[in-house]
Design an enzyme around this catalytic site. Structure first.
Site, PDB file in Angstrom:
ATOM      1  N   TRP A 101      46.240  34.855  34.566  1.00  0.00           N
ATOM      2  CA  TRP A 101      46.142  33.871  35.653  1.00  0.00           C
ATOM      3  C   TRP A 101      47.152  32.753  35.456  1.00  0.00           C
ATOM      4  CZ3 TRP A 101      44.230  36.206  39.458  1.00  0.00           C
ATOM      5  CH2 TRP A 101      43.127  37.047  39.334  1.00  0.00           C
ATOM      6  N   ASP A 171      43.288  25.009  35.851  1.00  0.00           N
ATOM      7  CA  ASP A 171      42.530  26.030  36.591  1.00  0.00           C
ATOM      8  C   ASP A 171      41.243  26.271  35.799  1.00  0.00           C
ATOM      9  OD1 ASP A 171      41.423  28.366  37.603  1.00  0.00           O
ATOM     10  OD2 ASP A 171      43.262  29.558  37.478  1.00  0.00           O
ATOM     11  N   LYS A 195      33.178  32.493  40.428  1.00  0.00           N
ATOM     12  CA  LYS A 195      32.854  32.872  39.056  1.00  0.00           C
ATOM     13  C   LYS A 195      31.542  32.208  38.639  1.00  0.00           C
ATOM     14  CE  LYS A 195      36.762  34.956  39.044  1.00  0.00           C
ATOM     15  NZ  LYS A 195      38.092  34.510  38.733  1.00  0.00           N
TER      16      LYS A 195
HETATM   17  C1  LIG Z   1      39.448  34.829  39.218  1.00  0.00           C
HETATM   18  C2  LIG Z   1      40.448  33.836  38.786  1.00  0.00           C
HETATM   19  C3  LIG Z   1      41.540  33.486  39.592  1.00  0.00           C
HETATM   20  C4  LIG Z   1      41.807  34.136  40.922  1.00  0.00           C
HETATM   21  O1  LIG Z   1      40.898  33.698  41.855  1.00  0.00           O
HETATM   22  P1  LIG Z   1      41.014  34.114  43.395  1.00  0.00           P
HETATM   23  O2  LIG Z   1      40.002  33.218  44.017  1.00  0.00           O
HETATM   24  O3  LIG Z   1      40.683  35.555  43.477  1.00  0.00           O
HETATM   25  O4  LIG Z   1      42.383  33.816  43.841  1.00  0.00           O
HETATM   26  C5  LIG Z   1      42.398  32.516  39.134  1.00  0.00           C
HETATM   27  N1  LIG Z   1      42.216  31.923  37.952  1.00  0.00           N
HETATM   28  C6  LIG Z   1      41.176  32.241  37.143  1.00  0.00           C
HETATM   29  C7  LIG Z   1      41.008  31.542  35.842  1.00  0.00           C
HETATM   30  C8  LIG Z   1      40.274  33.211  37.535  1.00  0.00           C
HETATM   31  O5  LIG Z   1      39.252  33.534  36.727  1.00  0.00           O
END
Ligand SMILES: *Cc1c(COP(=O)(O)O)cnc(C)c1O
Length: 361
Positions: A101, A171, A195
Site C-alpha cells: 500500500w 494511511d 477494515k
Molecule cells: C485496504 C487498504 C488500502 C486500500 O483501500 P481501498 O479502500 O480498497 O482503496 C490502502 N491502504 C491500506 C493500509 C489498506 O489496508
C-alpha cells in the site's frame, strides 16, 4: 442463522450489535418512515447522523479543533493521488515504503512531483519496519508519508518516524481506532473504513486545517479531489456515502460503550497475544515478521509447506473460520483480528490450530 468467525482483512467483521441495530432501523429510521439509504443527504435526520458521527469520532480520538474531519469516497487508494495533489507545494515528498500500500502511494505520487523513497523494508519482503529515527528528510519535502499498519505483511509502526518537522501523512486504514493515538503528531490521517470501522465506500480524512491549500499543489486537480471542496462543505459538497457514514457512526458509539480506544487497545493486545504466543511455541506454524514490529490487527503465518497451508485454510473454512488465506502476493495464512473480532474467535482459532498441528505433525 449461522455466523462464522470472519478473519477477513477487509471488508471485515463488524460488531454484531451494530448490524442488529441497523437491521431494526432498516425500514423505518427513528420514525422517518424510511431507511437511511432512502433519505436525502440534506435532510435533518441525515444531518444529525453525520454530525453525531463526527462528534463521536472527535471524542474517541481526541481530535483538536484545528483538524477537519472529512467523510469521502474513492477508497484509501484515491488518497494516494489526493495527498500529493493537495500537499506537494514544493513538488517533493518523502515516502517510507513498508508494504504494497505504501508502495502504491509512492508510485502514484511520482506522477505529481518528486516522490523520494527515504526508507524501505522491501529487501526482506516487508517483514519489518525500518529504523526511521534519523532519515535523510528532504529540506523542501512537503510531507513524510507512512502506511502505519501494513495489512498484507502484518507489521506496524510502534514509533512514528522522525519527520524533522515536516508534516506526517499516515494511511491508518487497517489500524483505525484500534488504539489511542496523538492526533497532533500528524498532518493528515486517513483510512478506508472497511477494515476496522464500517462498510466499504467511506474513507475518513483527518487533516490539520493549515494544510488544506487554497489552491492545490497540482494545477487542474479535480474539484472532487480538493480537500478544500469537502472541508468547506462539511463533507456535503455532493452526495456523501450516507449509509456507510451511518454505520460508521454506530461503530463509534459501540467503541465508546466498550470504553473507548484505551479499552480497544487492551482488548486487541489480549487477542493478538493469544495468537502470537501460540505461534511462538508452535512446531508447525510460524509468524513471518520481526517480533517487535508485529501488528495487533493482521497476523500472517505459515507452515513452510504450501500444500499444508492450503489444507489448513480448507479445513479451517469447513470448521467455520473464514478468510484465513494470506494475501495473494504473499501466500500462507493471515488472521485479521480487528476490533470487532471477539476474543472467543481467536481462542477458538488457536484451539483449532493446535488440533491441526497434532494431526499433521
Ligand atoms: C485496504 C487498504 C488500502 C486500500 O483501500 P481501498 O479502500 O480498497 O482503496 C490502502 N491502504 C491500506 C493500509 C489498506 O489496508
Amino acid at each position: 442463522m449461522k455466523r462464522v468467525y470472519n478473519f477477513s482483512a477487509g471488508p471485515a467483521v463488524l460488531p454484531e450489535e451494530v448490524l442488529k441495530e441497523a437491521a431494526d432501523e432498516m425500514l423505518d429510521y427513528k420514525g422517518t418512515g424510511m431507511s437511511v439509504m432512502e433519505m436525502s443527504h440534506r435532510s435533518k435526520a441525515f444531518q444529525e447522523i453525520i454530525d453525531t458521527a463526527e462528534q463521536d469520532l472527535r471524542d474517541l480520538m481526541n481530535i483538536p479543533d484545528n483538524y477537519k474531519v472529512l467523510f469521502l469516497q474513492g477508497g484509501a487508494s484515491q488518497q494516494f493521488a489526493a495527498v500529493p495533489m493537495n500537499l506537494m507545494k514544493n513538488g517533493v515528498a518523502d515516502y517510507i515504503v513498508t508494504g504494497q500500500w505504501a508502495k502504491k502511494a509512492y508510485q502514484e505520487a511520482q506522477k505529481y512531483g518528486k516522490a523520494v523513497k527515504v526508507a524501505s523494508s522491501e529487501d526482506e519482503t516487508f517483514s519489518y519496519i525500518p529504523d526511521c529515527s534519523n532519515l535523510e528528510i528532504d529540506e523542501d519535502a512537503d510531507y513524510v508519508y507512512i502506511c502505519e499498519n501494513n495489512t498484507i505483511y502484518g507489521t506496524k509502526f510502534k514509533t512514528l518516524p522522525n519527520t524533522k518537522g515536516k508534516p506526517l501523512v499516515s494511511d491508518v486504514s487497517s489500524c483505525f481506532l484500534s488504539e489511542p493515538i496523538d492526533v497532533t503528531k500528524y498532518g493528515v490521517i486517513y483510512g478506508g473504513v472497511q477494515k476496522n470501522i464500517g462498510p466499504a465506500g467511506v474513507v475518513i480524512v483527518i487533516i490539520r486545517e493549515d494544510l488544506i491549500p487554497e489552491t492545490p499543489a497540482v494545477e487542474n486537480t479535480p474539484t472532487m479531489l480538493l480537500y478544500k471542496t469537502h472541508a468547506d462543505a462539511n463533507s456535503l459538497y455532493n452526495t456523501p456515502p450516507a449509509y456507510g457514514i451511518y454505520i460508521c457512526g454506530k461503530v463509534f458509539k459501540w467503541i465508546k460503550k466498550m470504553g473507548g480506544l484505551e479499552a480497544m487497545k487492551i482488548h486487541n493486545e489480549k487477542k493478538a497475544a493469544i495468537l502470537y504466543d501460540f505461534l511462538d511455541q508452535s512446531k508447525l506454524f510460524k509468524g513471518t515478521v520481526r517480533k517487535e514490529d508485529r501488528s495487533l490487527m493482521n497476523v500472517p503465518f505459515v507452515t513452510g509447506d504450501k500444500d499444508l497451508d492450503a489444507k489448513f485454510v480448507a479445513e479451517a473454512k469447513a470448521a467455520g473460520f473464514e478468510n484465513l488465506k494470506g494475501h495473494r502476493s504473499v501466500g500462507g495464512m493471515r488472521a485479521s483480528i480487528y476490533n470487532a473480532m471477539p476474543i472467543e474467535g481467536v481462542e477458538a482459532l488457536v484451539a483449532f490450530m493446535k488440533k491441526f498441528e497434532e494431526e499433521n505433525a
